[in-house]
Write a protein that holds these residues in place. Structure first.
Motif, mmCIF file in Angstrom:
data_model
loop_
_atom_site.group_PDB
_atom_site.id
_atom_site.type_symbol
_atom_site.label_atom_id
_atom_site.label_comp_id
_atom_site.label_asym_id
_atom_site.label_seq_id
_atom_site.Cartn_x
_atom_site.Cartn_y
_atom_site.Cartn_z
ATOM 1 N N MET A 149 0.831 -1.208 0.000
ATOM 2 C CA MET A 149 0.000 0.000 0.000
ATOM 3 C C MET A 149 0.869 1.264 0.000
ATOM 4 N N LEU A 150 1.978 1.225 0.745
ATOM 5 C CA LEU A 150 2.894 2.370 0.755
ATOM 6 C C LEU A 150 3.508 2.593 -0.622
ATOM 7 N N ALA A 151 3.933 1.514 -1.274
ATOM 8 C CA ALA A 151 4.512 1.634 -2.614
ATOM 9 C C ALA A 151 3.490 2.214 -3.586
ATOM 10 N N ALA A 152 2.263 1.737 -3.516
ATOM 11 C CA ALA A 152 1.208 2.255 -4.398
ATOM 12 C C ALA A 152 0.926 3.728 -4.084
ATOM 13 N N GLY A 153 0.871 4.074 -2.812
ATOM 14 C CA GLY A 153 0.595 5.459 -2.433
ATOM 15 C C GLY A 153 1.696 6.410 -2.843
ATOM 16 N N LEU A 154 2.941 6.020 -2.601
ATOM 17 C CA LEU A 154 4.061 6.888 -2.982
ATOM 18 C C LEU A 154 4.160 7.032 -4.496
ATOM 19 N N THR A 155 4.004 5.918 -5.200
ATOM 20 C CA THR A 155 4.053 5.954 -6.663
ATOM 21 C C THR A 155 2.894 6.773 -7.217
ATOM 22 N N GLY A 156 1.702 6.528 -6.706
ATOM 23 C CA GLY A 156 0.534 7.277 -7.162
ATOM 24 C C GLY A 156 0.658 8.760 -6.875
ATOM 25 N N THR A 157 1.151 9.106 -5.695
ATOM 26 C CA THR A 157 1.342 10.513 -5.352
ATOM 27 C C THR A 157 2.325 11.166 -6.319
ATOM 28 N N GLY A 158 3.429 10.494 -6.570
ATOM 29 C CA GLY A 158 4.421 11.041 -7.498
ATOM 30 C C GLY A 158 3.879 11.214 -8.903
ATOM 31 N N MET A 159 3.162 10.220 -9.405
ATOM 32 C CA MET A 159 2.627 10.296 -10.762
ATOM 33 C C MET A 159 1.566 11.390 -10.881
ATOM 34 N N LEU A 160 0.659 11.467 -9.910
ATOM 35 C CA LEU A 160 -0.390 12.487 -9.950
ATOM 36 C C LEU A 160 0.191 13.889 -9.781
ATOM 37 N N LEU A 161 1.206 14.008 -8.933
ATOM 38 C CA LEU A 161 1.857 15.300 -8.734
ATOM 39 C C LEU A 161 2.531 15.755 -10.029
ATOM 40 N N ARG A 162 3.205 14.848 -10.703
ATOM 41 C CA ARG A 162 3.881 15.170 -11.967
ATOM 42 C C ARG A 162 2.877 15.671 -13.008
ATOM 43 N N LYS A 163 1.689 15.075 -13.035
ATOM 44 C CA LYS A 163 0.661 15.467 -14.005
ATOM 45 C C LYS A 163 -0.097 16.728 -13.584
ATOM 46 N N GLY A 164 0.064 17.149 -12.331
ATOM 47 C CA GLY A 164 -0.710 18.278 -11.828
ATOM 48 C C GLY A 164 -2.170 17.911 -11.595
ATOM 49 N N ASP A 165 -2.412 16.640 -11.379
ATOM 50 C CA ASP A 165 -3.774 16.123 -11.196
ATOM 51 C C ASP A 165 -4.276 16.475 -9.793
#
Length: 149
Positions: free
Chosen positions: A75-91
């Motif tokens: 869950m931590l890996a998914a959360g950190l990865t998801g946060t990084g990807m969404l942040l990069r997109k400005g989502d």
């Protein structure tokens, strides 16, 4: 809702009655009931914690211990990865993902440190908590706070 803009919230509560809109929409009574229910649930946990403090054994043998920790790390890996990807997109969806990830990181640090107390792994747990998990939790909390809609 985090994904509803302040302008949309204001519009929803300021509409005037008319033929197509007989009553203005006001979400405050529902929010007040929800706030009361959540506050009551939090207060109800206090006596439950006292029961747990008196009845839970200090040690226990746990089945599926590795599965529990691997699941949390997944869950931590998914959360950190998801946060990084969404942040990069400005989502704008980055805010709730970052907030949940921050909570998971604090939880992971708490359980790592408390379950390692009195063992040879406590030093490593403290090091990881102070050097990785808690700083990452702060970063995620800042992302969540800055990206609120």
């Amino acid at each position: 809702m985090a994904l509803v803009t302040p302008q949309a919230r204001a519009w929803r509560t300021r509409r005037t009655p008319g033929p197509a809109n007989p009553r203005p929409v006001d979400a405050r009574p529902a929010n007040a009931r929800l706030a009361t229910a959540l506050t009551g649930a939090g207060v109800a946990l206090v006596p439950w914690m006292l029961v747990l403090a008196k009845t839970v054994p200090q040690t226990a043998e746990v089945s599926n211990w590795a599965t529990a920790w691997i699941g949390l790390d997944l869950m931590l890996a998914a959360g950190l990865t998801g946060t990084g990807m969404l942040l990069r997109k400005g989502d704008p969806r980055v805010s709730p993902v970052a907030a949940a990830t921050a909570a998971l990181l604090v939880t992971d640090a708490w359980f790592d440190v408390t379950t390692s107390a009195g063992t040879g792994g406590q030093g490593m747990a403290l090091l990881l908590a102070a050097g990785a998990e808690l700083p990452l939790a702060v970063v995620c909390a800042v992302v969540a706070a800055r990206r609120r809609g």
